[in-house]
Motif scaffolding. Sequence first.
Motif, PDB file in Angstrom:
ATOM      1  N   GLY A 132       2.180  32.405  22.152  1.00 17.41           N
ATOM      2  CA  GLY A 132       1.428  31.270  21.493  1.00 17.41           C
ATOM      3  C   GLY A 132       1.890  30.992  20.160  1.00 17.41           C
ATOM      4  O   GLY A 132       2.917  31.486  19.442  1.00 17.41           O
ATOM      5  N   TYR A 163       5.802  30.323  23.910  1.00 18.48           N
ATOM      6  CA  TYR A 163       4.750  30.181  24.897  1.00 18.48           C
ATOM      7  C   TYR A 163       5.536  30.861  26.329  1.00 18.48           C
ATOM      8  O   TYR A 163       5.140  30.833  27.438  1.00 18.48           O
ATOM      9  N   TYR A 168      -1.445  25.713  29.351  1.00 19.41           N
ATOM     10  CA  TYR A 168      -1.863  26.746  28.791  1.00 19.41           C
ATOM     11  C   TYR A 168      -3.346  25.935  28.095  1.00 19.41           C
ATOM     12  O   TYR A 168      -3.366  24.647  27.650  1.00 19.41           O
TER      13      TYR A 168
END
Length: 193
Positions: free
Chosen positions: A38, A140, A163
Amino acid sequence: MSKFLHFLSGFLIVLALSACAPPAVDFKGTSINDDSMGGGFTLIDYSGKPRSLDQFRGKVVAVFFGYTNCPDVCPTTMLEYGSVMKQLGADADKVQVLFISVDPERDTPQVLAGYVPHFDKRFIGLTGGVDAIEKVKKQYKVVAQKVPTPGGGYSVDHSAGSYLLDRDGKLRVFEAYGTPASNLAYDIKQLLR
């Protein structure tokens, strides 16, 4: 999307997440406690303006990587998130859904403007240069590759999950493709608490 790539991307994500600490919250999706995944980014929205992930602090953010020419996975997922927004009622205003294109060559801001709001007017489509998209995909752990089609065109095989990020912008949950809207809404409500 090829079944092999779909399986491989899901397997790699589950493998990466298996070493994570136990979840602090009971999610229906896979809890992520991996700080190497992330992170922030800045891309271009469908009105041509730069948008930073930091601009959505205070909201739960759902991030989905897809492309507008996708025949099945992308519209299905976006429809599910549209249903989630209805289920959330007034809490939907505390959620931001971001559709990040894995096909920046075709998905211009204008193309995204004609696609993303169709699912919910609050959803935002993001694109950018190939290098910018590659950087976010790497953050990601998203896999995407062009696959030639008859007639000289191409499709894009890509990771199909989405996500969820908490109100502080921290990646918290991986939602596999096909997760029902009720489960997505449940996990978002956990992050809104």
